[in-house]
Enzyme design. Structure first.
Site, PDB file in Angstrom:
ATOM      1  N   PHE A 295      12.558  14.616   9.578  1.00 16.64           N
ATOM      2  CA  PHE A 295      11.420  13.668   9.735  1.00 16.64           C
ATOM      3  C   PHE A 295      11.499  12.769  10.853  1.00 16.64           C
ATOM      4  O   PHE A 295      10.589  12.600  11.736  1.00 16.64           O
ATOM      5  CB  PHE A 295      10.977  12.963   8.462  1.00 16.64           C
ATOM      6  CG  PHE A 295      10.404  13.698   7.258  1.00 16.64           C
ATOM      7  CD1 PHE A 295      10.054  15.108   7.556  1.00 16.64           C
ATOM      8  CD2 PHE A 295      10.902  13.357   6.080  1.00 16.64           C
ATOM      9  CE1 PHE A 295       9.856  15.702   6.280  1.00 16.64           C
ATOM     10  CE2 PHE A 295      10.257  13.986   4.831  1.00 16.64           C
ATOM     11  CZ  PHE A 295       9.886  15.116   4.881  1.00 16.64           C
TER      12      PHE A 295
ATOM     13  N   ASP B  51      -1.057  14.645  15.798  1.00 14.68           N
ATOM     14  CA  ASP B  51       0.092  15.219  16.435  1.00 14.68           C
ATOM     15  C   ASP B  51      -0.639  16.234  17.307  1.00 14.68           C
ATOM     16  O   ASP B  51      -1.087  17.159  16.688  1.00 14.68           O
ATOM     17  CB  ASP B  51       1.355  15.702  15.512  1.00 14.68           C
ATOM     18  CG  ASP B  51       1.850  14.625  15.030  1.00 14.68           C
ATOM     19  OD1 ASP B  51       1.912  13.426  15.565  1.00 14.68           O
ATOM     20  OD2 ASP B  51       2.228  14.700  13.896  1.00 14.68           O
TER      21      ASP B  51
ATOM     22  N   SER C 126       0.914  -1.190  -0.043  1.00 15.87           N
ATOM     23  CA  SER C 126      -0.185   0.041   0.009  1.00 15.87           C
ATOM     24  C   SER C 126       1.019   0.996   0.204  1.00 15.87           C
ATOM     25  O   SER C 126       1.945   1.237   0.149  1.00 15.87           O
ATOM     26  CB  SER C 126      -0.931   0.128   1.198  1.00 15.87           C
ATOM     27  OG  SER C 126      -0.085  -0.211   2.573  1.00 15.87           O
TER      28      SER C 126
ATOM     29  N   HIS D 135       3.850  -1.056   3.693  1.00 15.20           N
ATOM     30  CA  HIS D 135       3.325   0.228   3.419  1.00 15.20           C
ATOM     31  C   HIS D 135       4.232   1.169   3.193  1.00 15.20           C
ATOM     32  O   HIS D 135       5.004   1.556   4.367  1.00 15.20           O
ATOM     33  CB  HIS D 135       2.304   0.595   4.361  1.00 15.20           C
ATOM     34  CG  HIS D 135       1.614   1.845   4.533  1.00 15.20           C
ATOM     35  ND1 HIS D 135       0.497   1.781   3.801  1.00 15.20           N
ATOM     36  CD2 HIS D 135       1.786   3.114   4.803  1.00 15.20           C
ATOM     37  CE1 HIS D 135      -0.111   3.317   3.665  1.00 15.20           C
ATOM     38  NE2 HIS D 135       0.871   3.968   4.381  1.00 15.20           N
TER      39      HIS D 135
ATOM     40  N   GLU E  82       1.325   5.583   0.594  1.00 17.76           N
ATOM     41  CA  GLU E  82       0.914   6.733   1.148  1.00 17.76           C
ATOM     42  C   GLU E  82       1.281   8.082   0.600  1.00 17.76           C
ATOM     43  O   GLU E  82       2.318   8.161   0.221  1.00 17.76           O
ATOM     44  CB  GLU E  82       1.223   6.980   2.853  1.00 17.76           C
ATOM     45  CG  GLU E  82       0.900   8.238   3.764  1.00 17.76           C
ATOM     46  CD  GLU E  82       1.165   8.074   5.146  1.00 17.76           C
ATOM     47  OE1 GLU E  82       0.680   7.137   5.443  1.00 17.76           O
ATOM     48  OE2 GLU E  82       1.976   9.047   5.225  1.00 17.76           O
TER      49      GLU E  82
END
Length: 277
Positions: A209, A101, A8, A259, A10
């Protein structure tokens, strides 16, 4: 690989028309990998809510199931019901349910739902099995969790509230993933835990990140990448080797799928899948 591995992908909702056009092109390229679904992220406090909604519905219309991220931040029962009704009526069948968040200095979500488990329970209570529900997992511990055991307990609570499966934060340590899954299973939780995979494209972005979300870059890998300076081709070659090996080891160890955090790019993810065969 004797049988196809579920994958999958994102996306994040683009902020410009040009970014949207590029996303549609990337979507077309990634469809060639026969993904199980696409997911689209959701800005804290709904800052990208409208773009997320529009992107999700358009991508879903293009033939591959698409799952919106839903965040608890600032969400009320009324607003979430309206949004979920809208997604249901548009044919969306999968939801990624998150707390989200917390903005700096904010002690709670500012809405009717304090935890992702509350959101999962609400969706199940109101919509039954209409939606497949994904939740987040943190093999290296959620950055705001007081300790690892509490974090595992919180995950199991989400699963018991009605989650179908989980997608992890990205990581580069197979042992971290294996330990997390073992602890989850030890507590009697059997939902699939799908590893989140971050291709390595840009060193400074990856470090930023990772520092923000609590993902660990092993020292050996960080030093190797930093030694590349601005040699993009070398960085991407190292990244392809490292991440492909990571994926292979995860699959060999029984991971139920992969993913990919695509960063709205097709080439790095497709290169990894090609390397995996």
């Amino acid at each position: 690989m004797s049988t196809p591995v579920p994958v999958s992908f994102e996306f994040f909702p683009p902020k410009t028309d040009a970014g949207y056009d590029k996303l549609l092109s990337v979507h077309t390229e990634l469809k060639t990998a026969n993904p199980e679904f696409f997911s689209v992220t959701y800005g804290a406090g709904g800052s990208t809510q409208e773009r997320t909604i529009n992107t999700v519905i358009e991508l879903n219309r293009r033939g591959v199931p698409t799952a919106p991220h839903l965040s608890c931040i600032g969400a009320t029962t009324e607003t979430l019901t309206g949004l979920l009704d809208h997604y249901r009526d548009a044919g969306i069948e999968r939801i990624v349910a998150l707390r989200g968040d917390l903005p700096s200095g904010m002690g709670n979500t500012g809405g009717d739902f304090r935890y992702a488990s509350d959101l999962v329970a609400f969706i199940r209570q109101r919509y039954g099995d209409r939606f497949t529900i994904e939740v987040a997992a943190y093999p290296e511990m959620h950055p705001q969790a007081p300790n690892f055991d509490r974090d595992i307990d919180n995950f199991v609570t989400k699963a018991n509230a009605g989650a179908n499966s989980a997608i992890t934060q990205y990581f580069y340590s197979v042992d971290a993933y294996k330990h997390f899954v073992a602890e989850v299973r030890r507590r009697g939780c059997d939902i699939p835990v799908v590893p989140g995979i971050m291709p390595i494209i840009n060193v400074s972005n990856l470090i930023r990140f990772s520092d923000a979300c609590g993902a660990d870059i092993p020292r050996w890998l960080r030093k190797q990448l930093e030694a590349c300076s601005d040699d993009t081709a070398r960085i991407q070659a190292i990244g392809l080797d490292v991440v492909s090996t990571l994926c292979r080891e995860l699959l060999d160890d029984g991971a139920p799928g992969l993913h990919f955090y695509t960063m709205n790019r097709a080439e790095p993810t497709l290169a990894i899948l090609d390397r995996l065969g």
